[in-house]
Scaffold this motif. Structure first.
Motif, PDB file in Angstrom:
ATOM      1  N   TRP A  55       0.836  -1.207   0.000  1.00 47.42           N
ATOM      2  CA  TRP A  55       0.000   0.000   0.000  1.00 47.42           C
ATOM      3  C   TRP A  55       0.869   1.254   0.000  1.00 47.42           C
ATOM      4  O   TRP A  55       0.581   2.210  -0.731  1.00 47.42           O
ATOM      5  CB  TRP A  55      -0.937   0.004   1.197  1.00 47.42           C
ATOM      6  CG  TRP A  55      -1.610  -1.313   1.428  1.00 47.42           C
ATOM      7  CD1 TRP A  55      -1.591  -2.042   2.572  1.00 47.42           C
ATOM      8  CD2 TRP A  55      -2.384  -2.087   0.495  1.00 47.42           C
ATOM      9  NE1 TRP A  55      -2.315  -3.201   2.401  1.00 47.42           N
ATOM     10  CE2 TRP A  55      -2.805  -3.247   1.144  1.00 47.42           C
ATOM     11  CE3 TRP A  55      -2.754  -1.893  -0.831  1.00 47.42           C
ATOM     12  CZ2 TRP A  55      -3.584  -4.219   0.524  1.00 47.42           C
ATOM     13  CZ3 TRP A  55      -3.523  -2.858  -1.456  1.00 47.42           C
ATOM     14  CH2 TRP A  55      -3.932  -4.011  -0.785  1.00 47.42           C
ATOM     15  N   LEU A  56       1.924   1.246   0.784  1.00 49.92           N
ATOM     16  CA  LEU A  56       2.821   2.402   0.815  1.00 49.92           C
ATOM     17  C   LEU A  56       3.568   2.567  -0.506  1.00 49.92           C
ATOM     18  O   LEU A  56       3.809   3.691  -0.961  1.00 49.92           O
ATOM     19  CB  LEU A  56       3.804   2.255   1.976  1.00 49.92           C
ATOM     20  CG  LEU A  56       3.172   2.313   3.377  1.00 49.92           C
ATOM     21  CD1 LEU A  56       4.197   1.953   4.437  1.00 49.92           C
ATOM     22  CD2 LEU A  56       2.565   3.672   3.627  1.00 49.92           C
ATOM     23  N   THR A  57       3.916   1.457  -1.132  1.00 46.05           N
ATOM     24  CA  THR A  57       4.613   1.515  -2.419  1.00 46.05           C
ATOM     25  C   THR A  57       3.718   2.124  -3.492  1.00 46.05           C
ATOM     26  O   THR A  57       4.169   2.972  -4.272  1.00 46.05           O
ATOM     27  CB  THR A  57       5.058   0.099  -2.838  1.00 46.05           C
ATOM     28  OG1 THR A  57       5.907  -0.436  -1.835  1.00 46.05           O
ATOM     29  CG2 THR A  57       5.780   0.123  -4.172  1.00 46.05           C
ATOM     30  N   VAL A  58       2.468   1.716  -3.545  1.00 40.19           N
ATOM     31  CA  VAL A  58       1.547   2.262  -4.543  1.00 40.19           C
ATOM     32  C   VAL A  58       1.354   3.758  -4.335  1.00 40.19           C
ATOM     33  O   VAL A  58       1.396   4.543  -5.288  1.00 40.19           O
ATOM     34  CB  VAL A  58       0.192   1.511  -4.508  1.00 40.19           C
ATOM     35  CG1 VAL A  58      -0.877   2.258  -5.283  1.00 40.19           C
ATOM     36  CG2 VAL A  58       0.358   0.117  -5.042  1.00 40.19           C
ATOM     37  N   ILE A  59       1.169   4.174  -3.098  1.00 40.01           N
ATOM     38  CA  ILE A  59       0.977   5.597  -2.824  1.00 40.01           C
ATOM     39  C   ILE A  59       2.220   6.384  -3.221  1.00 40.01           C
ATOM     40  O   ILE A  59       2.126   7.449  -3.841  1.00 40.01           O
ATOM     41  CB  ILE A  59       0.606   5.810  -1.347  1.00 40.01           C
ATOM     42  CG1 ILE A  59      -0.795   5.231  -1.074  1.00 40.01           C
ATOM     43  CG2 ILE A  59       0.657   7.281  -0.967  1.00 40.01           C
ATOM     44  CD1 ILE A  59      -1.182   5.166   0.368  1.00 40.01           C
ATOM     45  N   ALA A  60       3.392   5.873  -2.909  1.00 39.99           N
ATOM     46  CA  ALA A  60       4.633   6.563  -3.284  1.00 39.99           C
ATOM     47  C   ALA A  60       4.800   6.622  -4.802  1.00 39.99           C
ATOM     48  O   ALA A  60       5.216   7.660  -5.346  1.00 39.99           O
ATOM     49  CB  ALA A  60       5.831   5.866  -2.653  1.00 39.99           C
ATOM     50  N   LEU A  61       4.463   5.543  -5.505  1.00 36.27           N
ATOM     51  CA  LEU A  61       4.593   5.536  -6.964  1.00 36.27           C
ATOM     52  C   LEU A  61       3.612   6.495  -7.629  1.00 36.27           C
ATOM     53  O   LEU A  61       3.947   7.154  -8.615  1.00 36.27           O
ATOM     54  CB  LEU A  61       4.390   4.120  -7.506  1.00 36.27           C
ATOM     55  CG  LEU A  61       5.526   3.140  -7.288  1.00 36.27           C
ATOM     56  CD1 LEU A  61       5.102   1.735  -7.710  1.00 36.27           C
ATOM     57  CD2 LEU A  61       6.754   3.565  -8.044  1.00 36.27           C
ATOM     58  N   VAL A  62       2.405   6.568  -7.104  1.00 35.06           N
ATOM     59  CA  VAL A  62       1.402   7.457  -7.695  1.00 35.06           C
ATOM     60  C   VAL A  62       1.844   8.912  -7.570  1.00 35.06           C
ATOM     61  O   VAL A  62       1.677   9.711  -8.496  1.00 35.06           O
ATOM     62  CB  VAL A  62       0.018   7.223  -7.056  1.00 35.06           C
ATOM     63  CG1 VAL A  62      -0.944   8.331  -7.414  1.00 35.06           C
ATOM     64  CG2 VAL A  62      -0.541   5.890  -7.506  1.00 35.06           C
ATOM     65  N   PHE A  63       2.416   9.266  -6.439  1.00 33.41           N
ATOM     66  CA  PHE A  63       2.831  10.656  -6.246  1.00 33.41           C
ATOM     67  C   PHE A  63       4.145  10.987  -6.947  1.00 33.41           C
ATOM     68  O   PHE A  63       4.555  12.144  -6.961  1.00 33.41           O
ATOM     69  CB  PHE A  63       2.933  10.979  -4.756  1.00 33.41           C
ATOM     70  CG  PHE A  63       1.595  11.189  -4.125  1.00 33.41           C
ATOM     71  CD1 PHE A  63       0.784  12.233  -4.526  1.00 33.41           C
ATOM     72  CD2 PHE A  63       1.139  10.328  -3.150  1.00 33.41           C
ATOM     73  CE1 PHE A  63      -0.462  12.427  -3.962  1.00 33.41           C
ATOM     74  CE2 PHE A  63      -0.109  10.521  -2.574  1.00 33.41           C
ATOM     75  CZ  PHE A  63      -0.909  11.572  -2.969  1.00 33.41           C
ATOM     76  N   ASN A  64       4.808   9.998  -7.539  1.00 31.06           N
ATOM     77  CA  ASN A  64       6.048  10.228  -8.261  1.00 31.06           C
ATOM     78  C   ASN A  64       5.979   9.723  -9.696  1.00 31.06           C
ATOM     79  O   ASN A  64       6.966   9.237 -10.235  1.00 31.06           O
ATOM     80  CB  ASN A  64       7.214   9.547  -7.527  1.00 31.06           C
ATOM     81  CG  ASN A  64       7.487  10.190  -6.199  1.00 31.06           C
ATOM     82  OD1 ASN A  64       7.640  11.400  -6.119  1.00 31.06           O
ATOM     83  ND2 ASN A  64       7.516   9.379  -5.153  1.00 31.06           N
TER      84      ASN A  64
END
Length: 119
Positions: free
Chosen positions: A106-115
Protein backbone atom coordinates in the motif's frame (compact mmCIF):
# COMPACT_ATOMS: atom_id res chain seq x y z
CA UNK A 1 16.95 -17.23 36.42
CA UNK A 2 20.09 -15.15 36.79
CA UNK A 3 20.44 -11.58 35.58
CA UNK A 4 22.55 -12.44 32.53
CA UNK A 5 20.19 -14.86 30.89
CA UNK A 6 17.45 -13.83 28.51
CA UNK A 7 13.78 -14.69 29.09
CA UNK A 8 12.72 -18.10 27.83
CA UNK A 9 11.56 -18.10 24.24
CA UNK A 10 8.84 -20.65 24.89
CA UNK A 11 6.69 -18.52 27.20
CA UNK A 12 3.51 -16.74 26.21
CA UNK A 13 3.99 -13.28 24.78
CA UNK A 14 1.46 -10.90 26.39
CA UNK A 15 2.02 -8.30 23.64
CA UNK A 16 1.68 -10.68 20.70
CA UNK A 17 -1.38 -8.90 19.35
CA UNK A 18 0.15 -5.39 19.21
CA UNK A 19 2.07 -5.52 15.90
CA UNK A 20 -0.68 -7.33 13.94
CA UNK A 21 -3.33 -5.00 15.38
CA UNK A 22 -1.40 -1.86 14.41
CA UNK A 23 -0.71 -3.27 10.94
CA UNK A 24 -4.38 -4.17 10.51
CA UNK A 25 -5.58 -0.70 11.49
CA UNK A 26 -3.03 1.00 9.24
CA UNK A 27 -3.80 -1.43 6.42
CA UNK A 28 -7.53 -0.73 6.68
CA UNK A 29 -6.74 2.97 6.26
CA UNK A 30 -4.02 2.67 3.61
CA UNK A 31 -5.48 -0.03 1.35
CA UNK A 32 -8.56 1.92 0.20
CA UNK A 33 -6.41 5.01 -0.31
CA UNK A 34 -3.91 3.04 -2.41
CA UNK A 35 -6.72 1.44 -4.42
CA UNK A 36 -8.29 4.84 -5.06
CA UNK A 37 -5.02 6.47 -6.11
CA UNK A 38 -4.08 3.43 -8.18
CA UNK A 39 -7.39 3.57 -10.01
CA UNK A 40 -7.07 7.31 -10.58
CA UNK A 41 -3.47 6.99 -11.79
CA UNK A 42 -4.74 6.01 -15.23
CA UNK A 43 -5.82 9.63 -15.64
CA UNK A 44 -2.13 10.51 -16.04
CA UNK A 45 -2.51 9.32 -19.63
CA UNK A 46 -5.27 11.85 -20.42
CA UNK A 47 -2.88 14.46 -21.81
CA UNK A 48 -0.96 12.10 -24.08
CA UNK A 49 -3.51 9.43 -24.89
CA UNK A 50 -2.89 5.81 -23.95
CA UNK A 51 -0.92 5.08 -27.13
CA UNK A 52 1.39 8.12 -27.23
CA UNK A 53 2.58 8.22 -23.62
CA UNK A 54 6.20 7.81 -22.65
CA UNK A 55 7.46 4.33 -21.88
CA UNK A 56 8.42 5.51 -18.39
CA UNK A 57 4.82 6.46 -17.62
CA UNK A 58 3.32 3.26 -18.99
CA UNK A 59 5.90 1.19 -17.10
CA UNK A 60 5.12 3.07 -13.87
CA UNK A 61 1.40 2.47 -14.36
CA UNK A 62 2.02 -1.22 -15.00
CA UNK A 63 4.07 -1.44 -11.80
CA UNK A 64 1.33 0.35 -9.84
CA UNK A 65 -1.39 -1.99 -11.07
CA UNK A 66 0.78 -5.08 -10.62
CA UNK A 67 1.61 -4.01 -7.08
CA UNK A 68 -2.05 -3.46 -6.33
CA UNK A 69 -2.94 -6.94 -7.51
CA UNK A 70 -0.03 -9.17 -6.52
CA UNK A 71 1.29 -7.01 -3.70
CA UNK A 72 -2.19 -6.65 -2.27
CA UNK A 73 -2.61 -10.40 -2.11
CA UNK A 74 0.81 -10.82 -0.51
CA UNK A 75 0.13 -7.98 1.94
CA UNK A 76 -3.12 -9.54 3.09
CA UNK A 77 -1.39 -12.93 3.39
CA UNK A 78 1.44 -11.38 5.46
CA UNK A 79 -1.06 -9.71 7.78
CA UNK A 80 -2.96 -12.97 8.20
CA UNK A 81 0.29 -14.83 8.90
CA UNK A 82 1.22 -12.24 11.53
CA UNK A 83 -2.07 -12.93 13.30
CA UNK A 84 -1.76 -16.72 12.95
CA UNK A 85 1.78 -17.17 14.29
CA UNK A 86 1.99 -18.83 17.70
CA UNK A 87 1.73 -16.36 20.59
CA UNK A 88 5.11 -17.24 22.07
CA UNK A 89 8.14 -15.00 22.48
CA UNK A 90 10.00 -17.13 19.95
CA UNK A 91 7.80 -15.78 17.15
CA UNK A 92 7.84 -12.11 18.24
CA UNK A 93 10.38 -10.91 15.65
CA UNK A 94 8.83 -12.71 12.64
CA UNK A 95 5.41 -11.42 13.76
CA UNK A 96 6.65 -7.81 13.73
CA UNK A 97 8.36 -8.27 10.37
CA UNK A 98 5.26 -9.79 8.78
CA UNK A 99 3.08 -7.02 10.20
CA UNK A 100 5.40 -4.39 8.78
CA UNK A 101 5.71 -6.10 5.41
CA UNK A 102 1.94 -6.30 5.11
CA UNK A 103 1.88 -2.49 4.76
CA UNK A 104 4.58 -2.33 2.11
CA UNK A 105 2.37 -2.80 -1.01
CA UNK A 106 0.00 0.00 0.00
CA UNK A 107 2.82 2.40 0.82
CA UNK A 108 4.61 1.51 -2.42
CA UNK A 109 1.55 2.26 -4.54
CA UNK A 110 0.98 5.60 -2.82
CA UNK A 111 4.63 6.56 -3.28
CA UNK A 112 4.59 5.54 -6.96
CA UNK A 113 1.40 7.46 -7.70
CA UNK A 114 2.83 10.66 -6.25
CA UNK A 115 6.05 10.23 -8.26
CA UNK A 116 4.68 9.40 -11.71
CA UNK A 117 6.89 10.51 -14.62
CA UNK A 118 5.55 12.91 -17.19
CA UNK A 119 3.64 11.50 -20.12
Amino acid sequence: MNRNSSPPLTGRDPRAYVAPAIATVLGVMLAPLALLFGALSVMATDSCGPDDCSPALTTALDVIHGTLFLGGLLGVAACAAAWLLPRTRRWAVPRVWLAGLSLLPWLTVIALVFNLPEG
